[in-house]
Design a protein around this motif. Structure first.
Motif, PDB file in Angstrom:
ATOM      1  N   LEU A 265       2.411   1.789 -10.584  1.00 27.38           N
ATOM      2  CA  LEU A 265       2.688   0.924  -9.727  1.00 27.38           C
ATOM      3  C   LEU A 265       1.231   0.261  -9.226  1.00 27.38           C
ATOM      4  N   GLY A 266       1.343  -0.983  -8.990  1.00 28.64           N
ATOM      5  CA  GLY A 266       0.153  -1.791  -8.499  1.00 28.64           C
ATOM      6  C   GLY A 266       0.624  -2.469  -7.352  1.00 28.64           C
ATOM      7  N   HIS A 267      -0.435  -2.663  -6.087  1.00 29.04           N
ATOM      8  CA  HIS A 267       0.155  -3.282  -4.985  1.00 29.04           C
ATOM      9  C   HIS A 267      -1.067  -4.269  -4.824  1.00 29.04           C
ATOM     10  N   ASP A 268      -1.060  -5.595  -4.369  1.00 34.02           N
ATOM     11  CA  ASP A 268      -2.037  -6.352  -3.968  1.00 34.02           C
ATOM     12  C   ASP A 268      -2.446  -6.238  -2.521  1.00 34.02           C
ATOM     13  N   GLY A 269      -1.926  -5.290  -1.728  1.00 34.95           N
ATOM     14  CA  GLY A 269      -2.454  -5.097  -0.380  1.00 34.95           C
ATOM     15  C   GLY A 269      -1.598  -5.842   0.569  1.00 34.95           C
ATOM     16  N   ALA A 270      -0.894  -6.584   0.207  1.00 33.42           N
ATOM     17  CA  ALA A 270      -0.332  -7.704   1.179  1.00 33.42           C
ATOM     18  C   ALA A 270       1.434  -7.591   1.115  1.00 33.42           C
ATOM     19  N   GLY A 271       1.867  -6.694   0.341  1.00 32.60           N
ATOM     20  CA  GLY A 271       3.095  -6.385   0.107  1.00 32.60           C
ATOM     21  C   GLY A 271       3.883  -6.666  -1.019  1.00 32.60           C
ATOM     22  N   ALA A 272       3.034  -7.267  -2.222  1.00 37.33           N
ATOM     23  CA  ALA A 272       3.686  -7.462  -3.727  1.00 37.33           C
ATOM     24  C   ALA A 272       3.132  -6.426  -4.591  1.00 37.33           C
ATOM     25  N   TRP A 273       4.071  -6.075  -5.268  1.00 41.24           N
ATOM     26  CA  TRP A 273       4.081  -4.805  -6.477  1.00 41.24           C
ATOM     27  C   TRP A 273       4.521  -5.172  -7.684  1.00 41.24           C
ATOM     28  N   THR A 274       3.789  -4.328  -8.372  1.00 40.40           N
ATOM     29  CA  THR A 274       4.210  -4.301  -9.957  1.00 40.40           C
ATOM     30  C   THR A 274       4.591  -2.912 -10.270  1.00 40.40           C
ATOM     31  N   LEU A 275       5.429  -2.826 -11.255  1.00 40.33           N
ATOM     32  CA  LEU A 275       5.872  -1.723 -11.750  1.00 40.33           C
ATOM     33  C   LEU A 275       5.694  -1.703 -13.179  1.00 40.33           C
ATOM     34  N   ASP A 276       4.952  -0.729 -13.767  1.00 44.20           N
ATOM     35  CA  ASP A 276       4.607  -0.688 -15.090  1.00 44.20           C
ATOM     36  C   ASP A 276       4.357  -2.141 -15.696  1.00 44.20           C
ATOM     37  N   GLY A 277       3.266  -2.905 -14.887  1.00 40.16           N
ATOM     38  CA  GLY A 277       2.952  -3.930 -15.260  1.00 40.16           C
ATOM     39  C   GLY A 277       3.665  -5.441 -15.101  1.00 40.16           C
ATOM     40  N   ARG A 278       4.948  -5.176 -14.683  1.00 39.27           N
ATOM     41  CA  ARG A 278       5.982  -6.151 -14.342  1.00 39.27           C
ATOM     42  C   ARG A 278       6.122  -6.480 -12.855  1.00 39.27           C
ATOM     43  N   PRO A 279       6.370  -7.741 -12.466  1.00 38.54           N
ATOM     44  CA  PRO A 279       6.665  -7.730 -10.685  1.00 38.54           C
ATOM     45  C   PRO A 279       7.791  -7.024 -10.531  1.00 38.54           C
ATOM     46  N   ALA A 280       7.762  -6.371  -9.054  1.00 39.04           N
ATOM     47  CA  ALA A 280       8.980  -5.386  -8.856  1.00 39.04           C
ATOM     48  C   ALA A 280       9.311  -6.198  -7.456  1.00 39.04           C
ATOM     49  N   PRO A 281      10.032  -7.296  -7.237  1.00 36.97           N
ATOM     50  CA  PRO A 281      10.458  -7.848  -6.231  1.00 36.97           C
ATOM     51  C   PRO A 281      11.174  -7.073  -5.153  1.00 36.97           C
ATOM     52  N   SER A 282      11.847  -5.994  -5.647  1.00 33.68           N
ATOM     53  CA  SER A 282      12.568  -5.074  -4.706  1.00 33.68           C
ATOM     54  C   SER A 282      11.601  -4.156  -3.784  1.00 33.68           C
ATOM     55  N   LEU A 283      10.465  -4.135  -4.284  1.00 33.47           N
ATOM     56  CA  LEU A 283       9.470  -3.554  -3.208  1.00 33.47           C
ATOM     57  C   LEU A 283       8.608  -4.438  -2.480  1.00 33.47           C
ATOM     58  N   ASP A 284       9.025  -5.848  -2.215  1.00 33.69           N
ATOM     59  CA  ASP A 284       8.096  -6.663  -1.583  1.00 33.69           C
ATOM     60  C   ASP A 284       8.297  -6.201   0.048  1.00 33.69           C
ATOM     61  N   GLY A 285       7.082  -6.178   0.654  1.00 32.49           N
ATOM     62  CA  GLY A 285       7.041  -5.871   1.885  1.00 32.49           C
ATOM     63  C   GLY A 285       6.608  -4.352   2.111  1.00 32.49           C
ATOM     64  N   CYS A 286       6.649  -3.536   1.155  1.00 28.56           N
ATOM     65  CA  CYS A 286       6.436  -2.037   0.955  1.00 28.56           C
ATOM     66  C   CYS A 286       4.568  -2.184   1.207  1.00 28.56           C
ATOM     67  N   ILE A 287       4.158  -1.312   2.151  1.00 29.98           N
ATOM     68  CA  ILE A 287       2.689  -1.183   2.036  1.00 29.98           C
ATOM     69  C   ILE A 287       2.414   0.290   1.588  1.00 29.98           C
ATOM     70  N   ASP A 288       3.090   1.273   1.864  1.00 27.03           N
ATOM     71  CA  ASP A 288       2.718   2.648   1.425  1.00 27.03           C
ATOM     72  C   ASP A 288       3.486   3.125   0.263  1.00 27.03           C
ATOM     73  N   VAL A 289       3.031   4.020  -0.529  1.00 25.93           N
ATOM     74  CA  VAL A 289       3.947   4.699  -1.444  1.00 25.93           C
ATOM     75  C   VAL A 289       4.221   6.169  -0.694  1.00 25.93           C
ATOM     76  N   ASP A 290       5.529   6.536  -1.176  1.00 27.42           N
ATOM     77  CA  ASP A 290       6.038   7.858  -0.748  1.00 27.42           C
ATOM     78  C   ASP A 290       6.317   8.675  -1.969  1.00 27.42           C
TER      79      ASP A 290
END
Length: 196
Positions: free
Chosen positions: A77-102
Motif C-alpha cells: 500500500l502507498g499513501h500520499d499523506g492526503a488520503g489517496a492510496w495505491t494498492l500493489d501500485g494501482r490507484p485504490a479509490p475505495s480507500l480515499d480519505g483513509c489516513i491510517d492503516v489498521d
C-alpha cells in the motif's frame, strides 16, 4: 541515530498468536515492523509487515508478506499523506480519505492514531483507516474512533463493525493491554524520549 525499541505481544483470543514488533523513530518519521505467528483456524499463519509513517504519524507505505496454507502472498500500500492510496501500485479509490492503516492481525497500528491525534484526556477523535483483513489480505475502509480516557488509556470503537475495546498504551503509544485480546509480554526500551 534512530531510536529503536522492541516489544512482544501474546494474543489470548481467537486462537493463540505471538508477535515480535519493532518501533524505529527517525527525524522524518517512524517505521513499525514485525512478525506475527498465529494459529488461524488450526493452521499456521505467518505475517511479516512494515509500516512507514511521516513525522506526523500519517501512513506513507505498508508492506505485508503472508504465508498461509502453503501460499506466499504479498500486499503493498502507498499513501500520499492526503488520503489517496495505491494498492500493489494501482490507484485504490475505495480507500480515499483513509489516513491510517489498521493491520487486523496486530495491535501495533493503534499507535498511529494515538500518536497522530494527540488527544487530551476526555477528547474523542474520528479515524478512517485502510483495514487489512487476514488471512484474506483484503483492504477495506473502516470508520473508527479513539476516546482518551486517561493519561495512557483509550477507548477504541469500530463504527464499521460495532466492536469496542479499552486499550492501555505506553509512552510511545504502543499497546500494553488490549481488552482481553492482546497482552504485552516483553519489552526492550529504546533510547530517547517517548510521548508524554
Amino acid at each position: 541515530m534512530p531510536d529503536t525499541r522492541e516489544v512482544m505481544w501474546f494474543r489470548m483470543a481467537d486462537g493463540p498468536s505471538l508477535e515480535q514488533a519493532r518501533l524505529e523513530r527517525q527525524p522524518d518519521g517512524a517505521t513499525l515492523s514485525g512478525t506475527v505467528l498465529a494459529a488461524e483456524r488450526g493452521r499456521p499463519l505467518r505475517v511479516d509487515y512494515a509500516v512507514t509513517c511521516d513525522h506526523r504519524w500519517r501512513t506513507v507505505q505498508v508492506a505485508v508478506d503472508q504465508s498461509f496454507e502453503g501460499v506466499l502472498r504479498s500486499l503493498r500500500l502507498g499513501h500520499d499523506g492526503a488520503g489517496a492510496w495505491t494498492l500493489d501500485g494501482r490507484p485504490a479509490p475505495s480507500l480515499d480519505g483513509c489516513i491510517d492503516v489498521d493491520l487486523g492481525v496486530s495491535p501495533i497500528t493503534n499507535a498511529l492514531p494515538v500518536n497522530r491525534l494527540a488527544l487530551a484526556v476526555g477528547e474523542t477523535g474520528s479515524v478512517r483507516a485502510a483495514w487489512v483483513r487476514f488471512p484474506a489480505l483484503e483492504v477495506v475502509p473502516a470508520e473508527q474512533s479513539y476516546e482518551r480516557l486517561g493519561a495512557r488509556l483509550y477507548r477504541y470503537r469500530s463504527r464499521t463493525s460495532g466492536f469496542a475495546a479499552e486499550i492501555a498504551v505506553d509512552a510511545d503509544g504502543l499497546p500494553t493491554d488490549y481488552a482481553d485480546i492482546w497482552r504485552r509480554v516483553a519489552d526492550r526500551p529504546g533510547g530517547g524520549s517517548g510521548r508524554g
